[in-house]
Every structure is written in C-alpha cells, then in structure tokens.
Design an enzyme around this catalytic site. Structure first.
Site, PDB file in Angstrom:
ATOM      1  N   SER A  16       0.760  -1.015  -0.014  1.00 14.41           N
ATOM      2  CA  SER A  16      -0.035  -0.108  -0.096  1.00 14.41           C
ATOM      3  C   SER A  16       0.970   1.016  -0.127  1.00 14.41           C
ATOM      4  CB  SER A  16      -0.802   0.117   1.182  1.00 14.41           C
ATOM      5  OG  SER A  16      -1.524   1.129   1.212  1.00 14.41           O
ATOM      6  N   TYR A  58      -1.958  -0.110  10.083  1.00 10.47           N
ATOM      7  CA  TYR A  58      -1.762  -0.536   8.878  1.00 10.47           C
ATOM      8  C   TYR A  58      -0.463  -0.054   8.189  1.00 10.47           C
ATOM      9  CZ  TYR A  58      -3.992  -0.878   4.262  1.00 10.47           C
ATOM     10  OH  TYR A  58      -4.081  -1.292   2.962  1.00 10.47           O
TER      11      TYR A  58
END
Length: 269
Positions: A143, A156
C-alpha cells in the site's frame, strides 16, 4: 498456455477483482478466504469452464495455509503466480489499551499472512526454476500507506511498510539474476474503490475502480515489474512523500484526517 494462480483474500475487493481478471484470461484459480461459502458463490459468477478451487483458510495460521497450498498443488500443480492479497485495516489509537490487540491483529494478518501464504510454495517453485526461466511469481499487495506513517493508521502503515521491505528482501534473495529463481512483484495500491475504502470519511485523491486496478495489476505482474504503485498518480505522490524531509512531513500531516476507530470490526481489503 493458461496460468495457474493462487489468491488469498478472495472474498471481496481486490482479491475478487484479480480473480475475475485472471479468469477472463482462462487461468486456473485457487481462491482462499476464511468463509468458503462466499468464494464458492463468487466462483459461480465466473465464466463457464474456468477451473476454480476454493479453500477455507486463515492467513494468520501457517498450518491452515499449508493445508490449502498442498491441496491446491495436488489438484492443479505448482502455481505460476501466488498473490498474497488478504489484508485488514483498522484505525488505531495508542492511548487506548484495547487497541494493542488491533495492532497485533493487523500485523499478523497483513505481514505474517503474506509470509504464511508464500512459504508453502517457495520450495516447489524454486525446484521448477531453470536458468532464464523463473519458477513462478510471488506477488505482495502492499500500500502507499506503507511509504510513510499515517496518523491514526499506525498499525496499517507499519504492516504495509513491513510487506514492502519483505518483498524487497525476497526479490533480492530469490530473484533470477543469472541463476534459477523466482520473480517477486510488489503492488502498492493507492485509493481503490473497495469495501475497505467505502466508509473513509475523508477525500481519496485519484480513487480508482477496483476492476481497473486489477487489470493494470495483472499487466504489471505479467511484465515482472519489481514495484509499482497504482494508480500512477499516487506513484508520484509516493515518491514525493518518500523524499520529503521529516520536519516538513510532520508539519504537513499533523492535522491529516484519521481513519475512524471501530474496535473489533476490521475492514477487509
């Protein structure tokens, strides 16, 4: 010749979009999710004649993933492409003692889940490799959030940063640079229209439809691209963020919007 592709996190979002894209190319699929009924139903929506093997497994469990991998190899052979896609996202706040469990849950799923996905396939893939002909491709879905730490998304960001560095290590370790080896591809999505981003209460620049993402990701995997950000506009943003001085980054993102905390309700990719 059609490919054989193994994908985790195939119950929704990016995982299903990648499965659709490979199915359109006639690939034999191995699909993994915790709820096998969901992927069985999804498999029924694919074109007739596509061979799909569905497995209920948890990427957090090495034993569970090994069982699924061995079953797929027995049914379809050693895959050409293994995509570690399964991931979750949770807003976190270190002031909250209960969020420590969320930190562990996100890291276990996003990072250890990638390792647990790849491990059973590495040796069989390497055994198949020949000079100038990689034995297969390992794909990690990272990501843009892994480029710099985002406020409110520490779990995250840390997990996806770990995936980026893991994939880089594996690429150097197993890369077919003059010897039999594997291709290792890192795909770093920006904002993709999936269930994970559906409820984000802040602007999402360059938001990309998930099917468009899947098409471009599969093209990148086929080319053996080492690292790519999708959409390309977020790749420029990622490069700028990477070189931004820490003091300037801190100033720019101190008031950035946070992902809401939803204790006990992680969002799947």
């Amino acid at each position: 010749m059609s490919q054989t592709v193994f994908i985790t996190g195939a119950s929704s979002g990016i995982g299903q979009a990648l499965a659709r894209q490979y199915a359109a190319q006639g690939a034999t699929l191995g699909l993994v999710a915790r709820r096998v009924d969901v992927i069985n139903d999804f498999a029924q929506t694919l074109a007739a004649g596509i061979r799909v093997h569905c497995y209920a497994a948890d990427v957090c469990s090495a034993e569970s993933m090994r069982t699924a991998a061995e079953a797929f190899i027995a049914a379809a052979g050693v895959p050409d492409v293994v995509i570690a896609n399964a991931g979750i996202s949770e807003g976190t706040d270190l002031r909250e003692p209960g969020d420590l469990a969320a930190f562990a849950r996100v890291m276990d799923t996003n990072w250890m889940g990638t390792l647990n996905t790849f491990q059973p396939f590495v040796e069989p893939m390497l055994a198949r490799a020949k000079p100038g002909q990689p034995g297969g491709t390992l794909v990690g879905i990272a990501s843009v959030a892994g480029v710099r730490g985002l406020p409110g998304a520490a779990a995250y960001s840390a997990s996806k940063s770990a995936v980026i560095k893991l994939m880089e290590s594996l690429r150097v370790e197993f890369g077919p640079n003059g010897r039999p080896g594997l291709r290792v591809v890192t795909i770093a999505p920006g904002y993709i229209r999936t269930p994970m981003t559906a409820h984000n209460p802040y602007p999402m620049p360059f938001l990309m439809p998930v099917d468009v993402f899947a098409q471009k990701a599969v093209e990148a995997i086929h080319r053996g691209v080492r690292f790519t950000v999708l959409p390309w506009q977020m790749g420029i943003v990622a490069k700028l963020l990477h070189v931004l001085p820490r003091w300037l980054y801190d100033l720019a993102f101190a008031r950035a919007p946070r992902k809401p905390r939803k204790p006990g309700k992680p969002e799947n990719s």
